[in-house]
Design an enzyme around this catalytic site. Structure first.
Site, mmCIF file in Angstrom:
data_model
loop_
_atom_site.group_PDB
_atom_site.id
_atom_site.type_symbol
_atom_site.label_atom_id
_atom_site.label_comp_id
_atom_site.label_asym_id
_atom_site.label_seq_id
_atom_site.Cartn_x
_atom_site.Cartn_y
_atom_site.Cartn_z
ATOM 1 N N ASP A 22 0.833 -1.213 0.000
ATOM 2 C CA ASP A 22 0.000 0.000 0.000
ATOM 3 C C ASP A 22 0.862 1.256 0.000
ATOM 4 O O ASP A 22 1.966 1.259 0.533
ATOM 5 C CB ASP A 22 -0.922 -0.028 1.234
ATOM 6 C CG ASP A 22 -2.094 0.931 1.086
ATOM 7 O OD1 ASP A 22 -2.352 1.411 -0.042
ATOM 8 O OD2 ASP A 22 -2.750 1.210 2.114
ATOM 9 N N ASN A 70 -11.026 -2.585 -5.325
ATOM 10 C CA ASN A 70 -10.255 -1.612 -6.117
ATOM 11 C C ASN A 70 -10.937 -1.233 -7.437
ATOM 12 O O ASN A 70 -10.563 -0.245 -8.084
ATOM 13 C CB ASN A 70 -8.833 -2.118 -6.384
ATOM 14 C CG ASN A 70 -7.925 -2.026 -5.172
ATOM 15 O OD1 ASN A 70 -7.047 -2.866 -4.970
ATOM 16 N ND2 ASN A 70 -8.113 -1.004 -4.339
HETATM 17 C C1 IPE Z 1 -5.452 -2.728 -0.166
HETATM 18 O O1 IPE Z 1 -5.086 -1.411 -0.378
HETATM 19 C C2 IPE Z 1 -5.482 -3.473 -1.475
HETATM 20 C C3 IPE Z 1 -4.194 -3.709 -2.092
HETATM 21 C C4 IPE Z 1 -3.032 -3.411 -1.577
HETATM 22 C C5 IPE Z 1 -4.243 -4.349 -3.383
HETATM 23 P P1 IPE Z 1 -6.195 -0.271 -0.553
HETATM 24 O O2 IPE Z 1 -5.453 1.000 -0.732
HETATM 25 O O3 IPE Z 1 -7.145 -0.644 -1.620
HETATM 26 O O4 IPE Z 1 -6.945 -0.326 0.846
HETATM 27 P P2 IPE Z 1 -7.826 0.768 1.596
HETATM 28 O O5 IPE Z 1 -8.840 1.274 0.605
HETATM 29 O O6 IPE Z 1 -6.896 1.856 2.012
HETATM 30 O O7 IPE Z 1 -8.414 0.060 2.741
HETATM 31 C C1 IPE Z 2 -1.415 0.315 -3.444
HETATM 32 O O1 IPE Z 2 -1.273 1.686 -3.470
HETATM 33 C C2 IPE Z 2 -1.773 -0.264 -4.787
HETATM 34 C C3 IPE Z 2 -3.153 -0.766 -4.878
HETATM 35 C C4 IPE Z 2 -4.021 -0.738 -3.916
HETATM 36 C C5 IPE Z 2 -3.563 -1.321 -6.135
HETATM 37 P P1 IPE Z 2 -2.517 2.682 -3.452
HETATM 38 O O2 IPE Z 2 -2.913 2.980 -4.850
HETATM 39 O O3 IPE Z 2 -3.595 2.163 -2.597
HETATM 40 O O4 IPE Z 2 -1.834 3.959 -2.803
HETATM 41 P P2 IPE Z 2 -2.475 4.959 -1.756
HETATM 42 O O5 IPE Z 2 -3.020 4.152 -0.631
HETATM 43 O O6 IPE Z 2 -3.540 5.704 -2.483
HETATM 44 O O7 IPE Z 2 -1.335 5.826 -1.334
HETATM 45 MG MG MG Z 3 -4.069 2.397 -0.627
#
Ligand code: IPE
Ligand code: IPE
Ligand code: MG
Length: 253
Positions: A22, A70
Site C-alpha cells: 500500500d 479496487n
Molecule cells: C489494499 O489497499 C489493497 C491492495 C493493496 C491491493 P487499498 O489501498 O485498496 O486499501 P484501503 O482502501 O486503504 O483500505
Molecule cells: C497500493 O497503493 C496499490 C493498490 C491498492 C492497487 P494505493 O494505490 O492504494 O496507494 P495509496 O493508498 O492511495 O497511497
Molecule cells: Mg491504498
C-alpha cells in the site's frame, strides 16, 4: 490445530509471508507525480521484494495486488493497474520461471476478462513444476468473496448429494478456498502506515503476526523486509495456549 499453525515461539523465520502493498498513490503525490508513476515504482518494489524474499529463505510470498474493492477507483486507474499486471506477466514471467519461481493467482478469476484469465492460467501452467519459491499473487481478490465462493461450492456439493452438511468443518472449508493446500501466512506486512486488513486473507491470517510499517510500498526495500522479519522474530506466538513449555525451558537454559 489448523494447517500452518505451530505452537510456541517460531525460532526460525516465517515460511509464508503475505504483504499488503500500500501507498503507491501517496508516494507519487508527495513528489507531485501522477498516481500512475507510484504504481510503476510499486511494480519495481514488487520485483525487488520477490528477489529479496527468495534470498532470505521465504518459501511462500503472497502479494495483494488488486482487491475486489479496487474496481471502485476511476476507470483510468483501474485500466492502468490491469495493464501493469499484463506487463508483469508478459515481461517478468520468463525471468521468474528461470529463477525457479512457481506462480499462483488467488482471487475471483472467473470474473476477469478472458484475456486476463488466460494470462493468469499461462503463468500458472508455465511455472507449475518450479520449486525454488512460491509467489502467490492476490488479484481481484477479496477475502469475503473467497469465503462466499467456498461456501457456495460446498453447498453445491451437498445439494448434489456428494457431501453431508455435517461433514463441513474448518479443514473442508479451507480446502475450498483459493488458498487450498497453502499453509497459513505466519506474517502479514502492511506498508504505508495504514492499520487495517482491507479484506485480505481474513480466514488464513487468523493467527498471523502483523507488522505495520510507515514505509510507502515503492520505497520498500531489503532493509524494510529484514526489519519486518526481525520484528516477527521478537513476537511470541501462542495460538490461544500458554506457549510451549519445552520452548520456554530451552529459552531459560
Ligand atoms: C489494499 O489497499 C489493497 C491492495 C493493496 C491491493 P487499498 O489501498 O485498496 O486499501 P484501503 O482502501 O486503504 O483500505
Ligand atoms: C497500493 O497503493 C496499490 C493498490 C491498492 C492497487 P494505493 O494505490 O492504494 O496507494 P495509496 O493508498 O492511495 O497511497
Ligand atoms: Mg491504498
Amino acid at each position: 490445530m489448523s494447517q500452518g499453525q505451530r505452537p510456541g515461539r517460531d525460532r526460525d523465520g516465517p515460511s509464508h509471508v503475505a504483504v499488503i502493498m500500500d501507498g503507491n498513490g501517496r508516494w507519487a503525490q508527495m513528489r507531485g507525480l501522477p498516481r500512475q508513476e507510484g504504481h510503476r515504482r510499486g511494480l519495481e518494489a514488487l520485483r525487488r521484494t520477490v528477489k529479496n524474499a527468495g534470498e532470505l529463505g521465504i518459501e511462500i510470498l503472497t502479494l495483494y495486488s488488486f482487491s475486489t474493492e479496487n474496481w471502485r477507483r476511476p476507470p483510468a486507474e483501474v485500466s492502468f493497474l490491469l495493464g501493469l499486471l499484463k506487463r508483469f506477466v508478459d515481461k517478468d514471467l520468463a525471468e521468474l520461471h528461470a529463477a525457479g519461481v512457481r506462480v499462483r493467482i488467488i482471487g475471483a478469476r472467473l470474473d476477469l476478462a478472458p484475456e486476463l484469465r488466460h494470462l493468469v492460467e499461462r503463468a500458472e501452467a508455465m511455472t507449475r513444476d518450479n520449486t525454488a519459491m512460491l509467489l502467490v499473487v492476490a488479484f481481484n481478490y477479496g477475502s469475503r468473496d473467497e469465503i462466499a465462493r467456498a461456501a457456495a461450492r460446498l453447498a453445491g456439493e451437498v445439494a448434489a448429494g456428494r457431501l453431508a452438511a455435517e461433514a463441513i468443518d474448518e479443514t473442508l472449508l479451507s480446502s475450498r478456498l483459493d488458498t487450498a493446500d497453502l499453509p497459513d501466512p505466519e506474517l502479514v506486512i502492511r506498508t504505508s502506515g495504514e492499520m487495517r486488513i482491507s479484506n485480505f486473507l481474513l480466514w488464513q491470517a487468523a493467527y498471523a503476526e502483523f507488522v505495520f510499517t510507515p514505509v510507502l510500498w515503492p520505497d520498500f526495500d531489503r532493509a524494510a523486509l529484514e526489519a519486518a522479519l526481525a520484528e516477527y522474530g521478537r513476537r511470541e506466538r501462542r495460538f490461544g495456549g500458554l506457549g510451549d513449555p519445552i520452548d520456554r525451558a530451552v529459552g531459560a537454559a
